[in-house]
Write an enzyme that holds these catalytic residues in place. Structure first.
Site, PDB file in Angstrom:
ATOM      1  N   PRO A  45      19.871 -17.777 -31.722  1.00 47.67           N
ATOM      2  CA  PRO A  45      20.121 -16.362 -32.129  1.00 47.67           C
ATOM      3  C   PRO A  45      19.639 -15.361 -30.930  1.00 47.67           C
ATOM      4  CG  PRO A  45      19.263 -17.747 -34.228  1.00 47.67           C
ATOM      5  CD  PRO A  45      18.864 -18.975 -32.921  1.00 47.67           C
ATOM      6  N   ASP A  46      19.934 -13.755 -30.784  1.00 42.35           N
ATOM      7  CA  ASP A  46      19.760 -13.211 -30.033  1.00 42.35           C
ATOM      8  C   ASP A  46      18.164 -12.611 -30.698  1.00 42.35           C
ATOM      9  OD1 ASP A  46      20.570 -10.506 -30.957  1.00 42.35           O
ATOM     10  OD2 ASP A  46      19.439 -11.064 -31.904  1.00 42.35           O
ATOM     11  N   PHE A  47      17.082 -11.955 -30.132  1.00 41.15           N
ATOM     12  CA  PHE A  47      15.798 -11.720 -30.618  1.00 41.15           C
ATOM     13  C   PHE A  47      15.761 -10.696 -32.067  1.00 41.15           C
ATOM     14  CE2 PHE A  47      13.515 -14.360 -27.606  1.00 41.15           C
ATOM     15  CZ  PHE A  47      14.422 -14.752 -26.711  1.00 41.15           C
ATOM     16  N   ARG A  48      16.397  -9.184 -31.478  1.00 40.74           N
ATOM     17  CA  ARG A  48      16.432  -7.911 -31.574  1.00 40.74           C
ATOM     18  C   ARG A  48      17.547  -7.900 -33.022  1.00 40.74           C
ATOM     19  NH1 ARG A  48      14.307  -8.078 -27.417  1.00 40.74           N
ATOM     20  NH2 ARG A  48      11.862  -8.190 -27.126  1.00 40.74           N
ATOM     21  N   ASN A 119      18.233 -14.923 -20.413  1.00 40.02           N
ATOM     22  CA  ASN A 119      18.200 -15.914 -20.957  1.00 40.02           C
ATOM     23  C   ASN A 119      17.609 -17.102 -20.678  1.00 40.02           C
ATOM     24  OD1 ASN A 119      20.126 -13.996 -22.372  1.00 40.02           O
ATOM     25  ND2 ASN A 119      21.255 -15.498 -22.045  1.00 40.02           N
ATOM     26  N   ASP A 121      18.169 -19.886 -21.949  1.00 38.63           N
ATOM     27  CA  ASP A 121      19.155 -21.417 -22.172  1.00 38.63           C
ATOM     28  C   ASP A 121      19.774 -22.011 -21.242  1.00 38.63           C
ATOM     29  OD1 ASP A 121      21.138 -19.258 -23.559  1.00 38.63           O
ATOM     30  OD2 ASP A 121      21.362 -19.486 -21.586  1.00 38.63           O
ATOM     31  N   HIS A 138      13.349 -14.882 -16.322  1.00 38.55           N
ATOM     32  CA  HIS A 138      12.411 -15.306 -17.639  1.00 38.55           C
ATOM     33  C   HIS A 138      12.265 -16.493 -17.501  1.00 38.55           C
ATOM     34  CE1 HIS A 138      13.561 -10.879 -19.893  1.00 38.55           C
ATOM     35  NE2 HIS A 138      12.600 -10.493 -18.566  1.00 38.55           N
TER      36      HIS A 138
HETATM   37  N1  APR Z   1      27.882  -9.504 -28.683  1.00 36.24           N
HETATM   38  C1  APR Z   1      27.986  -8.711 -28.250  1.00 36.24           C
HETATM   39  N2  APR Z   1      26.427  -8.051 -27.955  1.00 36.24           N
HETATM   40  C2  APR Z   1      25.668  -9.103 -29.082  1.00 36.24           C
HETATM   41  C3  APR Z   1      26.363  -9.923 -29.223  1.00 36.24           C
HETATM   42  C4  APR Z   1      27.116 -11.082 -29.045  1.00 36.24           C
HETATM   43  N3  APR Z   1      27.539 -12.114 -30.285  1.00 36.24           N
HETATM   44  N4  APR Z   1      24.825 -10.982 -30.159  1.00 36.24           N
HETATM   45  C5  APR Z   1      24.152 -10.153 -29.813  1.00 36.24           C
HETATM   46  N5  APR Z   1      24.388  -8.813 -29.514  1.00 36.24           N
HETATM   47  C6  APR Z   1      23.551  -7.382 -28.777  1.00 36.24           C
HETATM   48  C7  APR Z   1      22.652  -7.325 -29.902  1.00 36.24           C
HETATM   49  O1  APR Z   1      23.283  -5.790 -30.165  1.00 36.24           O
HETATM   50  C8  APR Z   1      21.841  -6.772 -28.376  1.00 36.24           C
HETATM   51  O2  APR Z   1      21.956  -5.502 -27.806  1.00 36.24           O
HETATM   52  O3  APR Z   1      22.532  -8.172 -27.879  1.00 36.24           O
HETATM   53  C9  APR Z   1      21.665  -7.276 -27.517  1.00 36.24           C
HETATM   54  C10 APR Z   1      20.639  -8.291 -27.531  1.00 36.24           C
HETATM   55  O4  APR Z   1      19.172  -7.618 -27.138  1.00 36.24           O
HETATM   56  P1  APR Z   1      17.887  -8.634 -27.651  1.00 36.24           P
HETATM   57  O5  APR Z   1      17.723  -9.575 -28.687  1.00 36.24           O
HETATM   58  O6  APR Z   1      16.635  -7.599 -27.409  1.00 36.24           O
HETATM   59  O7  APR Z   1      17.704  -9.698 -26.101  1.00 36.24           O
HETATM   60  P2  APR Z   1      17.810  -9.321 -24.653  1.00 36.24           P
HETATM   61  O8  APR Z   1      17.919  -7.882 -24.516  1.00 36.24           O
HETATM   62  O9  APR Z   1      18.105 -10.281 -23.984  1.00 36.24           O
HETATM   63  O10 APR Z   1      15.357  -9.405 -24.628  1.00 36.24           O
HETATM   64  C11 APR Z   1      15.668  -9.268 -23.768  1.00 36.24           C
HETATM   65  O11 APR Z   1      12.917 -10.045 -25.374  1.00 36.24           O
HETATM   66  O12 APR Z   1      12.145 -11.402 -26.251  1.00 36.24           O
HETATM   67  C12 APR Z   1      12.383 -11.286 -25.406  1.00 36.24           C
HETATM   68  O13 APR Z   1      11.610 -11.906 -23.407  1.00 36.24           O
HETATM   69  C13 APR Z   1      12.980 -12.317 -24.271  1.00 36.24           C
HETATM   70  O14 APR Z   1      14.165 -11.992 -22.631  1.00 36.24           O
HETATM   71  C14 APR Z   1      13.878 -11.307 -23.937  1.00 36.24           C
HETATM   72  C15 APR Z   1      13.938  -9.727 -23.350  1.00 36.24           C
END
Ligand code: APR
Length: 280
Positions: A45-48, A119, A121, A138
């Site tokens: 899962p992503d974060f936000r 990332n 991972d 990171h």
């Molecule tokens: N396809 C396209 N976009 C996607 C998908 C997908 N399958 N899944 C998620 N997203 C988008 C979301 O809409 C969001 O804009 O990817 C983005 C993910 O954003 P975050 O969850 O904020 O992740 P990230 O930008 O990598 O966070 C940066 O924050 O928590 C810290 O250190 C951690 O490296 C991380 C940093």
């Protein structure tokens, strides 16, 4: 497979002209920034993202605020929440996504100038992207130390702790510090090579940003370092950062995996991409 094309809401310039300029060689030094969005379809899962993102699932851990789970000051007295979620963040034996495979294909074709990833991972390496072309801004899970006295900690014990969701502690009994993987927590500085590599962005003739909300500095500043006139392509579920402010910006809003498939179709690389991904 998902073949629906996703609309490119672009201002001047569009995805077709970017593809044409890659095919005719006008674009040959692609600088890439990726975030958690390129690994969600791999199962991390992503974060936000609302509801599915990690930060919306932490209420039971009663953190002062969601990002505390990755803050060094919070970790130093309460490492338990981090280890409660570590397994879900750890790649284990997950397969890279087709988006990772697309970046490996860019490298194979000599078009990947440099990849900055937020990332941890490590799926970039599993996809076959040459490590000399990647900066893990990171950090990653590859090694771990006591956060307090920096003593190294064995990989096998760390893997067991992550799997069991238990906090591993320093091997030096008199220390008692919790073990922390070599990922960059909030409150810590990025690898020193980040400052060296930042200027690489100015050497690119295409800035490709995928799967990031561009909410965390200093990675979020990278797209703004692209030279004036250089096209910037965002492949993301949503608008991010200052994309749309430049006339050369192109935004493909939708899943990264669909975006890279559309781009591969335009480039005539689709079969090569699917094969590369299958063999990853
Ligand atoms: N396809 C396209 N976009 C996607 C998908 C997908 N399958 N899944 C998620 N997203 C988008 C979301 O809409 C969001 O804009 O990817 C983005 C993910 O954003 P975050 O969850 O904020 O992740 P990230 O930008 O990598 O966070 C940066 O924050 O928590 C810290 O250190 C951690 O490296 C991380 C940093």
């Amino acid at each position: 497979e998902a073949t629906e094309s996703i609309p490119s809401t672009s201002t001047q310039g569009d995805i077709e002209s970017i593809a044409d300029n890659i095919k005719n060689g006008h674009i040959s030094r692609i600088v890439v920034l990726t975030g958690a969005g390129i690994s969600t379809s791999a199962g991390i899962p992503d974060f936000r993202s609302p509801t599915t993102g990690l930060y919306d699932k932490l209420a039971p851990l009663k953190l002062p605020y969601p990002e505390a789970i990755f803050h060094i000051s919070y970790f130093s007295h309460s490492p338990e929440p981090f280890y409660a979620i570590a397994r879900a963040r750890h790649p284990g034996n997950l397969k890279p996504t087709i988006s990772h495979a697309f970046l490996a294909l860019l490298a194979k074709k000599g078009l990947l100038h440099y990849l900055f990833t937020q990332n941890i991972d490590g799926l970039e390496e599993d996809a076959g992207i040459p490590t000399d072309k990647v900066l893990w801004a990171h950090g990653n899970w590859k090694s771990q130390h006591c956060w307090k006295c920096k003593t190294e900690y064995p990989d096998d014990l760390m893997k067991r702790a992550i799997h069991n969701g238990e906090v591993p502690y320093c091997l030096k009994a008199e220390c008692g510090g919790a073990i922390k993987p070599n990922v960059v927590f909030f409150g810590q500085s990025l690898p020193k090579e980040f400052d060296e590599k930042e200027k690489v962005v100015g050497q690119g003739d295409l800035m490709l940003v995928m799967g990031t909300s561009l909410k965390v500095a200093p990675c979020s500043t990278l797209p703004r370092l692209a030279n004036k006139g250089v096209p910037r392509l965002l492949i993301n579920m949503e608008k991010a950062g200052d994309f749309g402010n430049r006339k050369e910006d192109v935004c493909m809003l939708g899943p990264c995996d669909d975006g890279v498939r559309r781009l591969a179709d335009l480039l005539g690389w689709r079969d090569e991409l699917e094969t590369l991904w299958k063999d990853a």
